[in-house]
Write an enzyme that holds these catalytic residues in place. Structure first.
Site, PDB file in Angstrom:
ATOM      1  CE  LYS A 170      -3.896   2.014   2.615  1.00 17.91           C
ATOM      2  NZ  LYS A 170      -4.790   1.846   3.789  1.00 17.91           N
ATOM      3  CB  SER A 222      -8.087   3.754   2.808  1.00 13.71           C
ATOM      4  OG  SER A 222      -7.297   3.109   3.780  1.00 13.71           O
ATOM      5  CB  SER A 235      -8.520   0.845   5.587  1.00 13.15           C
ATOM      6  OG  SER A 235      -9.244   2.009   5.397  1.00 13.15           O
TER       7      SER A 235
HETATM    8  N1  GLN Z   1     -13.309   4.470   6.145  1.00 16.76           N
HETATM    9  C1  GLN Z   1     -12.731   4.861   7.389  1.00 16.76           C
HETATM   10  C2  GLN Z   1     -12.260   6.294   7.289  1.00 16.76           C
HETATM   11  O1  GLN Z   1     -12.464   6.865   6.282  1.00 16.76           O
HETATM   12  C3  GLN Z   1     -11.598   3.943   7.752  1.00 16.76           C
HETATM   13  C4  GLN Z   1     -10.398   4.177   6.924  1.00 16.76           C
HETATM   14  C5  GLN Z   1      -9.222   3.353   7.374  1.00 16.76           C
HETATM   15  O2  GLN Z   1      -9.363   2.336   8.038  1.00 16.76           O
HETATM   16  N2  GLN Z   1      -8.050   3.840   7.036  1.00 16.76           N
HETATM   17  O3  GLN Z   1     -11.718   6.840   8.181  1.00 16.76           O
END
Ligand code: GLN
Length: 483
Positions: free
Chosen positions: A75, A150, A174
């Site tokens: 990532k 994400s 995410s």
């Molecule tokens: N969707 C959640 C956010 O936007 C979690 C994102 C994540 O786990 N990085 O914060």
């Protein structure tokens, strides 16, 4: 070659059935062929080929490490020496880190060959990969749909077999949510299990790196490489790392599984509920005991998270000021102009929204009403997990409220988007580990089952997932056109 499991790839490389160069080349070809998925931000083709050749030399000399010659992709939140690290943002479009994240370093040490850096929501803020400066990623199961976020690039790359395996990070879901939406296996470890050093911070008390792979068996090998104490991360925990692969063949007869009634209440989509019911039935057949439990504070997770995570992000992202690194606006008139234009031009809309919310929640006068209140709720949620996990061994539930939604469908409605993580966020607030495994399909789109355990019970979670994957083949399905 691209459909083989990690243990098979490792065996194939060692027995010289194929070389790392051939394997790496075949993934690079697939990445090129499926460029339209937009899973990668950077492909490090030349380095990958050089490293694959070096891996072949080590394999020939019998000096292989755990992952020597295995193609992996990271990532783009993990810093990589001499390779651009963007975190999905224009702010870091020109940024090359002067060091490797500990996770990257560990994979390098284990002999893995990096294919490139994967697309993601900007600074990991999002649930659909649509906030990326580099554009949306497409879900290989239906290219009109999002892959989740994400870590959407990671999930799409693994599902479409554009890498043998990948890394992701999970602050509120995410790893697990994109894993569920793309039909792969993703594990968010206990907070502190995997070093955050060199992993660009979103919300430091919640962020955790973890493996994204086809199966629990593959994820066990990856976690083995990622986990462990790191003196460079003051929140990494100094406790022994078990042999995850060796722990995979334990019977789960008598295992106590808790199903929180709050997870299975009226709000749950009936198709998802039916899919999970069938999965839980498999566990019943494997000898597990199912018990209904209650976790009354779960409903407070989203509001508490959307105070705590933005508060932490507003502090973490203050470093992007146009002075030290990353984007800088052109011809600033003075220092204030430099700050405001750099941040105004460099950050996307969602990141700005979070910084505003977080700054507001931390400001004098509102700190007690929002931030302190959210911290109190966080404790209540942790206590819910503590109580539940004293009654049962693991908790099971949904990962997502529905299968992958359409690209563009939720971008105009942030609250709708935030609700995508309704089943995953509480886990990060408590800091416990959880994984998502493929549990079936609804209208040809994958559905995930979430398994949540006690602190440092990753070995148990992986074994429980593995037992299910011994009697089902959801995790072996490949999207059409990517066979
Ligand atoms: N969707 C959640 C956010 O936007 C979690 C994102 C994540 O786990 N990085 O914060």
């Amino acid at each position: 070659m691209h459909t083989k499991t990690l243990p098979d790839l490792v065996r194939g490389l060692r027995s010289r059935e194929f070389s790392s160069l051939e394997l790496t080349q075949s993934f690079l070809n697939r990445i090129r062929q499926h460029r339209h998925l937009n899973a990668y931000i950077t492909v490090t083709e030349e380095d990958a080929l050089l490293n694959a050749k070096a891996a072949d030399v080590r394999l020939a000399e019998g000096k292989a490490e755990l992952l020597t010659g295995i193609p992996i992709a990271h990532k783009d939140i993990f810093c990589t020496l001499d390779v651009k690290t963007t975190c999905g943002s224009k702010m870091l479009d020109n940024f090359t880190a002067p060091y490797n994240a500990t996770v990257v370093e560990k994979f390098n040490q284990a002999g893995a060959v990096m294919l490139g850096k994967l697309n993601m929501d900007e600074f990991a803020m999002g649930s659909s990969n649509e906030t990326s400066y580099y554009g949306a990623v497409k879900n290989p199961w239906n290219t009109q749909a999002v892959p989740g976020g994400s870590s959407g690039g990671s999930a799409a790359a693994v599902a479409a077999r554009l890498a043998a395996c990948a890394t992701g990070t999970d602050t509120g879901g995410s790893i697990r949510q994109p894993a569920a939406l793309c039909g792969i296996t993703g594990l968010k470890p206990t907070y502190g299990r995997v070093s955050r050093y060199g992993m660009i911070a979103y919300a430091s008390s919640l962020d955790q790196g973890g493996p994204m792979a086809h199966s629990a068996e593959d994820a066990a090998i990856l976690l083995q490489t990622m986990a462990g104490f790191d003196e460079k991360d003051s929140t990494s925990v100094n406790c022994p790392v078990p042999d995850y692969s060796a722990g995979l063949n334990k019977s789960i007869a008598g295992l106590k599984i808790g199903l929180p009634k709050e997870f299975f209440s009226d709000g749950l989509n009936s198709h998802i509920a039916a899919t999970l019911e069938a999965a839980i039935n498999e566990y019943r057949k494997l000898g597990a005991e199912i018990k209904e439990i209650s976790m009354p504070n779960l409903k407070l997770a989203i509001p508490a998270y959307y105070v705590i995570a933005p508060a932490e992000c507003s502090a973490n992202l203050s470093r992007f000021d146009g002075v030290r690194f990353g984007y800088r606006c052109e011809n600033p008139a003075d220092l204030t102009d430099l700050y405001t234009r750099t941040r105004g031009e460099g950050f996307g809309k969602e990141v700005k929204r979070r910084i505003l919310m977080g700054t507001y929640a931390l400001s004098a006068g509102y700190y007690e009403a929002y931030y302190i209140k959210a911290q109190k709720i966080r404790r209540l949620i942790s206590d819910d997990f503590k109580n539940a996990l004293s009654e049962v061994d693991v908790i099971m539930g949904p990962v997502t409220p529905a299968t992958a939604f359409g690209i563009g469908e939720k971008m105009g409605d942030p609250i709708e988007m935030y609700l995508s993580d309704i089943y995953t966020i509480a886990i990060n607030l408590a800091g416990v580990p959880a994984l998502s495994i493929p549990a079936g399909f609804i209208a040809e789109m994958p559905v995930g089952l979430q398994i949540i355990g006690n602190y440092f019970a990753e070995d148990m979670l992986l074994n429980i997932a593995h037992q299910y994957q011994q009697v089902t083949d959801w995790h072996q399905q490949t999207p059409k056109g990517f066979e």
